[in-house]
Write a protein that holds these residues in place. Structure first.
Motif, PDB file in Angstrom:
ATOM      1  N   UNK A   1       0.827  -1.206   0.000  1.00 33.28           N
ATOM      2  CA  UNK A   1       0.000   0.000   0.000  1.00 33.28           C
ATOM      3  C   UNK A   1       0.866   1.263   0.000  1.00 33.28           C
ATOM      4  N   UNK A   2       2.000   1.223   0.712  1.00 27.68           N
ATOM      5  CA  UNK A   2       2.904   2.378   0.737  1.00 27.68           C
ATOM      6  C   UNK A   2       3.501   2.642  -0.638  1.00 27.68           C
ATOM      7  N   UNK A   3       3.782   1.574  -1.380  1.00 28.11           N
ATOM      8  CA  UNK A   3       4.408   1.707  -2.698  1.00 28.11           C
ATOM      9  C   UNK A   3       3.391   1.870  -3.827  1.00 28.11           C
ATOM     10  N   UNK A   4       2.108   1.816  -3.485  1.00 34.69           N
ATOM     11  CA  UNK A   4       1.054   1.852  -4.512  1.00 34.69           C
ATOM     12  C   UNK A   4       1.082   3.181  -5.269  1.00 34.69           C
ATOM     13  N   UNK A   5       0.785   3.114  -6.571  1.00 34.11           N
ATOM     14  CA  UNK A   5       0.827   4.319  -7.397  1.00 34.11           C
ATOM     15  C   UNK A   5      -0.247   5.337  -7.016  1.00 34.11           C
ATOM     16  N   UNK A   6      -1.230   4.910  -6.229  1.00 33.88           N
ATOM     17  CA  UNK A   6      -2.273   5.837  -5.787  1.00 33.88           C
ATOM     18  C   UNK A   6      -1.738   6.851  -4.777  1.00 33.88           C
ATOM     19  N   UNK A   7      -0.504   6.643  -4.299  1.00 34.62           N
ATOM     20  CA  UNK A   7       0.132   7.596  -3.389  1.00 34.62           C
ATOM     21  C   UNK A   7      -0.685   7.787  -2.114  1.00 34.62           C
ATOM     22  N   UNK A   8      -1.063   6.657  -1.481  1.00 42.03           N
ATOM     23  CA  UNK A   8      -1.862   6.708  -0.269  1.00 42.03           C
ATOM     24  C   UNK A   8      -1.126   7.413   0.865  1.00 42.03           C
ATOM     25  N   UNK A   9      -1.850   8.157   1.669  1.00 42.98           N
ATOM     26  CA  UNK A   9      -1.271   8.723   2.883  1.00 42.98           C
ATOM     27  C   UNK A   9      -1.188   7.620   3.934  1.00 42.98           C
ATOM     28  N   UNK A  10      -0.409   7.860   4.991  1.00 45.74           N
ATOM     29  CA  UNK A  10      -0.296   6.884   6.079  1.00 45.74           C
ATOM     30  C   UNK A  10      -1.659   6.637   6.718  1.00 45.74           C
ATOM     31  N   UNK A  11      -2.440   7.707   6.843  1.00 47.10           N
ATOM     32  CA  UNK A  11      -3.761   7.577   7.467  1.00 47.10           C
ATOM     33  C   UNK A  11      -4.646   6.655   6.626  1.00 47.10           C
ATOM     34  N   UNK A  12      -4.585   6.791   5.327  1.00 48.59           N
ATOM     35  CA  UNK A  12      -5.389   5.940   4.437  1.00 48.59           C
ATOM     36  C   UNK A  12      -4.946   4.485   4.535  1.00 48.59           C
ATOM     37  N   UNK A  13      -3.633   4.259   4.567  1.00 48.20           N
ATOM     38  CA  UNK A  13      -3.107   2.894   4.687  1.00 48.20           C
ATOM     39  C   UNK A  13      -3.578   2.265   5.992  1.00 48.20           C
ATOM     40  N   UNK A  14      -3.484   3.027   7.076  1.00 41.99           N
ATOM     41  CA  UNK A  14      -3.966   2.512   8.374  1.00 41.99           C
ATOM     42  C   UNK A  14      -5.440   2.149   8.313  1.00 41.99           C
ATOM     43  N   UNK A  15      -6.217   2.968   7.595  1.00 48.11           N
ATOM     44  CA  UNK A  15      -7.658   2.721   7.518  1.00 48.11           C
ATOM     45  C   UNK A  15      -7.982   1.495   6.675  1.00 48.11           C
ATOM     46  N   UNK A  16      -7.044   1.060   5.819  1.00 47.49           N
ATOM     47  CA  UNK A  16      -7.233  -0.165   5.039  1.00 47.49           C
ATOM     48  C   UNK A  16      -6.868  -1.408   5.862  1.00 47.49           C
ATOM     49  N   UNK A  17      -5.936  -1.260   6.778  1.00 50.95           N
ATOM     50  CA  UNK A  17      -5.445  -2.401   7.553  1.00 50.95           C
ATOM     51  C   UNK A  17      -6.293  -2.652   8.806  1.00 50.95           C
ATOM     52  N   UNK A  18      -6.780  -1.591   9.429  1.00 45.06           N
ATOM     53  CA  UNK A  18      -7.561  -1.737  10.663  1.00 45.06           C
ATOM     54  C   UNK A  18      -8.768  -2.670  10.516  1.00 45.06           C
ATOM     55  N   UNK A  19      -9.537  -2.601   9.425  1.00 47.10           N
ATOM     56  CA  UNK A  19     -10.683  -3.522   9.287  1.00 47.10           C
ATOM     57  C   UNK A  19     -10.271  -4.988   9.243  1.00 47.10           C
ATOM     58  N   UNK A  20      -9.112  -5.273   8.686  1.00 48.32           N
ATOM     59  CA  UNK A  20      -8.625  -6.656   8.622  1.00 48.32           C
ATOM     60  C   UNK A  20      -8.304  -7.153  10.023  1.00 48.32           C
ATOM     61  N   UNK A  21      -7.637  -6.302  10.810  1.00 50.32           N
ATOM     62  CA  UNK A  21      -7.306  -6.677  12.188  1.00 50.32           C
ATOM     63  C   UNK A  21      -8.573  -6.902  13.013  1.00 50.32           C
ATOM     64  N   UNK A  22      -9.547  -6.028  12.837  1.00 46.74           N
ATOM     65  CA  UNK A  22     -10.807  -6.175  13.578  1.00 46.74           C
ATOM     66  C   UNK A  22     -11.555  -7.433  13.162  1.00 46.74           C
ATOM     67  N   UNK A  23     -11.528  -7.741  11.881  1.00 47.26           N
ATOM     68  CA  UNK A  23     -12.200  -8.939  11.377  1.00 47.26           C
ATOM     69  C   UNK A  23     -11.608 -10.191  12.008  1.00 47.26           C
ATOM     70  N   UNK A  24     -10.278 -10.266  12.086  1.00 47.48           N
ATOM     71  CA  UNK A  24      -9.626 -11.457  12.632  1.00 47.48           C
ATOM     72  C   UNK A  24      -9.910 -11.614  14.125  1.00 47.48           C
ATOM     73  N   UNK A  25     -10.022 -10.495  14.848  1.00 47.81           N
ATOM     74  CA  UNK A  25     -10.406 -10.587  16.262  1.00 47.81           C
ATOM     75  C   UNK A  25     -11.817 -11.151  16.378  1.00 47.81           C
ATOM     76  N   UNK A  26     -12.701 -10.697  15.516  1.00 48.79           N
ATOM     77  CA  UNK A  26     -14.093 -11.160  15.522  1.00 48.79           C
ATOM     78  C   UNK A  26     -14.177 -12.645  15.192  1.00 48.79           C
ATOM     79  N   UNK A  27     -13.431 -13.059  14.147  1.00 51.22           N
ATOM     80  CA  UNK A  27     -13.487 -14.467  13.741  1.00 51.22           C
ATOM     81  C   UNK A  27     -12.878 -15.380  14.810  1.00 51.22           C
ATOM     82  N   UNK A  28     -11.814 -14.925  15.454  1.00 47.77           N
ATOM     83  CA  UNK A  28     -11.205 -15.733  16.517  1.00 47.77           C
ATOM     84  C   UNK A  28     -12.176 -15.881  17.686  1.00 47.77           C
TER      85      UNK A  28
END
Length: 349
Positions: free
Chosen positions: A75-102
């Motif tokens: 995501x950091x290297x993506x050509x869309x030039x994501x900000x750090x905040x945007x990258x964090x917002x893409x990763x946080x849902x994955x972390x929350x999902x795995x907590x829910x599934x566990x």
């Protein structure tokens, strides 16, 4: 007796339904949409999965901490030039999902998804001013290799405020003659799949057309206007900053070109131009035009200066004073001067 295919389909359906149950627990439709998009993109990216969430099995949920770190770098290297905040917002849902599934007894370990979030970089991208952006464009035009394309890219960037990914996706078919005025309309799909149309001058359009006249351009058959890679753009920005003597502390990036227009017009005009959903985002972009404390309201309210002070200046001094104003003020003065001249011309005729 159920076949193996039926069992796999059953488990696949269960995973999908549980994911959608997790997403559905959020009341905001906006949050639901963002979470679903982030989760879908992750599993489509995951090298050993590459599936839509409708077809995920329990085995597909296995993820290593290294996978999360690789995804963050992707995501950091993506050509869309994501900000750090945007990258964090893409990763946080994955972390929350795995907590829910566990929690719901899936054979996974949600700790594997835990990685350090990136620092807030909303204020990191340095501010660039119009005269600097224009100088960049002029210097790129002197390049023997790809000079015209670099020049046109820079001009289009600071004129339209389109993001890098949108600029690199532009096609000739995205530009149409404005039937109501002497200019051209450029349409792109920006962040959040929002359609964004911006007018450009005839002069800029003609500069874009000159790209077609370059010898190398004839090998391309994809209708795209620009063929500069993200790495090439990064290199050319690094080189031009050295050439112009721009200090590293200013942290000027290609994204800084998007900030240039933020100082023009009202904040509502800037919001529309930058295609922001929230005006608070626009305010951050305009911060670099409002740091002159000498012009603060708390000082001006006590500053009683007679209007006749301007009469003590000669023509050259007045022009010099006007040209020293910020870009937004100067642009407004020029427009009003043009209107006065037009009115005078009509009265004389």
């Amino acid at each position: 007796m159920k076949s193996e295919a039926n069992v796999i389909q059953l488990y696949s359906r269960r995973v999908y339904e549980d994911i959608m149950t997790f997403i559905g627990k959020f009341e905001s439709k906006h949050t639901q949409k963002n979470y679903e998009r982030s989760i879908r993109n992750f599993f489509l990216w995951l090298h050993n999965v590459n599936k839509d969430i409708e077809h995920l099995t329990v085995d597909d949920l296995k993820v290593r901490n290294a996978d999360m770190l690789r995804y963050q770098k992707y995501l950091k290297d993506h050509e869309a030039d994501y900000t750090h905040i945007t990258i964090n917002s893409h990763i946080a849902p994955i972390q929350s999902l795995y907590e829910y599934l566990e929690t719901n007894e899936y054979p996974i370990n949600s700790k594997h998804t835990k990685i350090s979030m990136l620092s807030d970089d909303t204020e990191i991208t340095g501010s660039l001013y119009l005269n600097e952006a224009e100088e960049m464009a002029r210097l790129f035009l002197q390049d023997r290799k790809l000079g015209q394309e670099k020049y046109a890219l820079i001009r289009t960037a600071y004129t339209t405020s389109f993001r890098k990914s949108s600029l690199l996706s532009l096609k000739w078919s995205d530009i149409k003659k404005n039937p109501l005025a002497e200019n051209y309309l450029v349409t792109t799909i920006g962040k959040g799949n929002k359609r964004h149309t911006m007018p450009i001058s005839v002069d800029l359009y003609n500069e874009l057309l000159k790209i077609k006249g370059q010898k190398y351009y004839h090998k391309y058959k994809d209708d795209k206007i620009f063929h500069l890679s993200p790495n090439t753009i990064q290199t050319m920005m690094n080189n031009i900053k050295k050439k112009m003597g721009i200090l590293p502390e200013r942290n000027i990036k290609f994204h800084s070109l998007r900030n240039v227009a933020a100082s023009f017009g009202t904040i509502e005009e800037a919001k529309k131009h930058l295609n922001h959903s929230n005006i608070s985002t626009t305010e951050r972009y305009r911060k670099h035009t409002a740091e002159d404390y000498s012009n603060s309201i708390s000082l001006r309210i006590e500053d009683k200066i007679d209007d006749s002070i301007l009469e003590q200046l000669n023509k050259e001094e007045l022009i010099h004073l006007i040209m020293m104003q910020n870009n937004g003020t100067l642009s407004q003065i020029k427009r009003e001067a043009q209107e006065l001249i037009q009115i005078k011309g009509e009265m004389n005729n």
